[in-house]
Design a protein around this motif. Structure first.
Motif, PDB file in Angstrom:
ATOM      1  N   UNK A   1       0.799  -1.219   0.000  1.00 36.46           N
ATOM      2  CA  UNK A   1       0.000   0.000   0.000  1.00 36.46           C
ATOM      3  C   UNK A   1       0.836   1.275   0.000  1.00 36.46           C
ATOM      4  N   UNK A   2       2.097   1.195   0.418  1.00 36.94           N
ATOM      5  CA  UNK A   2       2.992   2.353   0.387  1.00 36.94           C
ATOM      6  C   UNK A   2       3.700   2.516  -0.959  1.00 36.94           C
ATOM      7  N   UNK A   3       3.636   1.499  -1.794  1.00 32.67           N
ATOM      8  CA  UNK A   3       4.329   1.542  -3.083  1.00 32.67           C
ATOM      9  C   UNK A   3       3.665   2.551  -4.022  1.00 32.67           C
ATOM     10  N   UNK A   4       4.496   3.346  -4.690  1.00 29.77           N
ATOM     11  CA  UNK A   4       4.000   4.406  -5.589  1.00 29.77           C
ATOM     12  C   UNK A   4       3.169   3.847  -6.740  1.00 29.77           C
ATOM     13  N   UNK A   5       3.593   2.722  -7.320  1.00 30.32           N
ATOM     14  CA  UNK A   5       2.834   2.162  -8.443  1.00 30.32           C
ATOM     15  C   UNK A   5       1.469   1.644  -7.975  1.00 30.32           C
ATOM     16  N   UNK A   6       1.405   1.104  -6.770  1.00 28.59           N
ATOM     17  CA  UNK A   6       0.122   0.674  -6.209  1.00 28.59           C
ATOM     18  C   UNK A   6      -0.772   1.887  -5.972  1.00 28.59           C
ATOM     19  N   UNK A   7      -0.196   2.942  -5.427  1.00 26.92           N
ATOM     20  CA  UNK A   7      -0.970   4.147  -5.138  1.00 26.92           C
ATOM     21  C   UNK A   7      -1.522   4.777  -6.420  1.00 26.92           C
ATOM     22  N   UNK A   8      -0.740   4.721  -7.494  1.00 24.59           N
ATOM     23  CA  UNK A   8      -1.223   5.235  -8.783  1.00 24.59           C
ATOM     24  C   UNK A   8      -2.407   4.414  -9.291  1.00 24.59           C
TER      25      UNK A   8
END
Length: 134
Positions: free
Chosen positions: A102-109
């Motif tokens: 959930x902290x990963x940038x690609x997941x957040x995008x």
């Protein structure tokens, strides 16, 4: 030479079986953390739309190396259910993996795409985050 070929074939079979069972064990390992979302499909959201967005999130999760984590969407098959006819769950190996994903940038995008749809679901859902009882 024939014995060498048989031995190499047997070795390849054993290695393949070992890798297969290892991969299978990872896929079927018991998750330690779940999130559950019970809801009725809100106006303006379709099953296909939600399924596609969840699929995008799962692609990112797998790319991050968590093949045994992610979301699954279900619906009630029978006609008798009048409330909470849809359910999606998140499966996570542990709290640390959940946080990393959930902290990963690609997941957040990818999650931003789900955002407007999920806002409508949040208004009608029953949500729980659960840990496995030992």
């Amino acid at each position: 030479m024939k014995h060498l070929m048989i031995s190499l074939s047997a070795l390849w079979l054993l290695v393949s079986l070992g890798m297969s069972s290892s991969a299978q064990a990872q896929q079927t390992s018991t998750t330690q953390l779940k999130s559950i979302h019970l809801f009725d499909m809100p106006a303006g959201v379709t099953e296909a739309q939600l399924s596609a967005l969840i699929g995008e999130l799962n692609t990112v999760i797998k790319r991050l190396g968590y093949s045994n984590a992610g979301y699954t969407l279900y619906k009630v098959e029978e006609k008798g259910a009048d409330k909470y006819r849809y359910f999606f769950e998140g499966n996570w190996p542990n709290a640390e993996a959940y946080k990393k994903i959930h902290d990963d940038k690609s997941f957040q995008e990818a999650d931003k795409k789900l955002g407007t749809v999920y806002e409508k679901i949040k208004a009608v859902e029953l949500y729980r985050r659960l840990v496995r009882v030992p």
